[in-house]
Design a protein around this motif. Sequence first.
Motif, short mmCIF file in Angstrom:
data_model
loop_
_atom_site.label_atom_id
_atom_site.label_comp_id
_atom_site.label_asym_id
_atom_site.label_seq_id
_atom_site.Cartn_x
_atom_site.Cartn_y
_atom_site.Cartn_z
N ASP A 172 -48.71 -46.50 -11.19
CA ASP A 172 -48.37 -45.81 -12.32
C ASP A 172 -46.76 -45.50 -12.36
N PHE A 173 -46.57 -46.98 -11.14
CA PHE A 173 -45.01 -47.39 -11.26
C PHE A 173 -44.49 -48.49 -11.92
N ARG A 174 -45.54 -49.22 -12.39
CA ARG A 174 -45.12 -50.54 -13.55
C ARG A 174 -45.74 -50.54 -14.71
N VAL A 175 -46.52 -49.47 -14.81
CA VAL A 175 -46.65 -48.53 -15.64
C VAL A 175 -45.44 -47.76 -16.78
N PHE A 176 -44.59 -46.64 -16.01
CA PHE A 176 -43.42 -46.12 -16.28
C PHE A 176 -42.24 -47.57 -16.23
N LYS A 177 -42.01 -48.21 -15.59
CA LYS A 177 -41.13 -49.64 -15.56
C LYS A 177 -41.51 -50.11 -17.01
N LYS A 178 -42.27 -50.62 -17.92
CA LYS A 178 -43.09 -51.00 -18.93
C LYS A 178 -42.46 -50.15 -19.94
N TYR A 179 -42.86 -48.76 -20.54
CA TYR A 179 -42.68 -48.01 -21.33
C TYR A 179 -40.50 -47.95 -21.06
N ASP A 180 -40.59 -47.63 -19.89
CA ASP A 180 -39.10 -48.13 -20.01
C ASP A 180 -38.65 -49.43 -20.24
N ALA A 203 -39.72 -51.18 -22.69
CA ALA A 203 -40.11 -51.50 -24.22
C ALA A 203 -38.97 -49.97 -24.76
N ALA A 204 -39.03 -49.40 -24.06
CA ALA A 204 -37.69 -48.15 -25.22
C ALA A 204 -37.27 -48.91 -25.77
N GLN A 205 -37.12 -48.60 -27.87
CA GLN A 205 -36.31 -49.30 -28.20
C GLN A 205 -35.01 -48.68 -28.55
N ASP A 206 -35.23 -47.13 -28.72
CA ASP A 206 -34.16 -45.91 -28.75
C ASP A 206 -34.28 -44.30 -27.69
N GLU A 207 -33.21 -44.24 -27.94
CA GLU A 207 -34.63 -42.50 -27.54
C GLU A 207 -34.94 -41.77 -27.70
N ALA A 208 -35.68 -41.82 -29.19
CA ALA A 208 -36.90 -41.62 -29.48
C ALA A 208 -38.03 -41.57 -27.80
N ASP A 209 -37.66 -43.12 -27.90
CA ASP A 209 -38.91 -43.26 -27.30
C ASP A 209 -38.24 -42.98 -26.20
N VAL A 210 -37.14 -43.40 -25.80
CA VAL A 210 -37.47 -42.82 -24.02
C VAL A 210 -37.94 -41.64 -23.38
N LEU A 211 -37.95 -40.00 -25.07
CA LEU A 211 -38.36 -38.74 -25.12
C LEU A 211 -39.18 -38.78 -25.01
N ASN A 249 -30.66 -22.46 -18.06
CA ASN A 249 -29.77 -22.71 -17.16
C ASN A 249 -30.25 -24.14 -16.16
N PHE A 250 -31.30 -24.31 -16.75
CA PHE A 250 -31.66 -26.53 -16.40
C PHE A 250 -31.75 -27.48 -18.02
N PHE A 251 -31.08 -28.32 -17.69
CA PHE A 251 -30.67 -28.98 -18.66
C PHE A 251 -30.92 -30.32 -18.69
N MET A 252 -31.75 -31.19 -19.59
CA MET A 252 -31.42 -32.48 -19.77
C MET A 252 -30.81 -33.93 -20.59
N GLU A 253 -29.94 -34.71 -21.04
CA GLU A 253 -29.62 -34.91 -22.09
C GLU A 253 -29.94 -36.79 -21.85
N VAL A 254 -30.74 -37.42 -22.75
CA VAL A 254 -31.45 -38.64 -22.53
C VAL A 254 -30.80 -39.57 -23.61
N LYS A 255 -30.56 -40.94 -23.47
CA LYS A 255 -29.73 -41.66 -23.50
C LYS A 255 -30.65 -43.13 -24.10
N GLY A 256 -30.96 -43.77 -24.83
CA GLY A 256 -31.69 -44.96 -25.59
C GLY A 256 -30.79 -46.73 -25.10
N GLY A 277 -33.21 -46.70 -16.22
CA GLY A 277 -33.82 -46.07 -14.95
C GLY A 277 -32.72 -45.34 -14.51
N THR A 278 -31.54 -44.90 -15.18
CA THR A 278 -30.47 -44.33 -13.57
C THR A 278 -30.98 -42.97 -14.27
N LEU A 279 -31.55 -41.95 -12.98
CA LEU A 279 -31.68 -40.24 -13.74
C LEU A 279 -30.26 -39.88 -12.36
#
Length: 257
Positions: A53-61, A63-71, A146-153, A204-206
Amino acid sequence: MGSPSQQLSLPNPEMTPTSKSSSPYDQPELTEIMAALERPRPSLSHSFLSPDDFRVFKKYDSAAQDEADVLANVIPDIIGQKEADPLPARNTVFNNLKLLTDGTIKPAKPDIYFGACPGELHKSIRDELAGQIIPSTNTSKPMAPNFFMEVKGPWGTQGVATRQACYDGAIGCRAMHSLQSYNEEQPVYDGKPYAFSTTYQSGGTLSLFAHHVTAPTITEGLPEYHMTKVYGWDVTASLDNLRSGVAGFRNARDLAK
């Protein structure tokens, strides 16, 4: 696992976060929160979050080209859709709230936010506090956010995400404070965070932040909103980091609920 807490203050109506030295006045109470964030989650055991699962997670991260891919391809693994109750609202303009600033900043539009189901609060109170707790003109959206997430590609910047999270968190603080102080003789300022925000930067920065409100510092002044960095994880560095980061995210979301 985590980074040391860092304090940012958000005096209202100034919306740009500024460095501020810690003091008993503005430092939030984090003892209970830190314990809650580190609580183990069975859903993140080896059988549910494996090396594959970790390897798949890293692969998708990577491979992301933009914010939409990350989301679309990365964030669902952090949120854990089957654990999210209620479900998050996405890409929602907060166009139903009273201005938090002098009007020079556009309404907040968090990538993801969690709140309460509108039906959980009596309609008369919802109507009275609408300008603080009903974020969207689509009133079926979650209230009291009262709980938010902002994402950047890969081409976005952490600084922008942090400023957006700071704005989101101040709105969340105001919503929760309005509920806490409802029908009280004096506004309630207990120094505890009741709103949280997270940012995710492609690569990978959370990061996780807590937000709390303090009383005005001058007569007839406005409340001040503060943002404290609680934790930060590089969730693509190792499987343990991913488990810790996802657990912290979900525990903070549960605490906000």
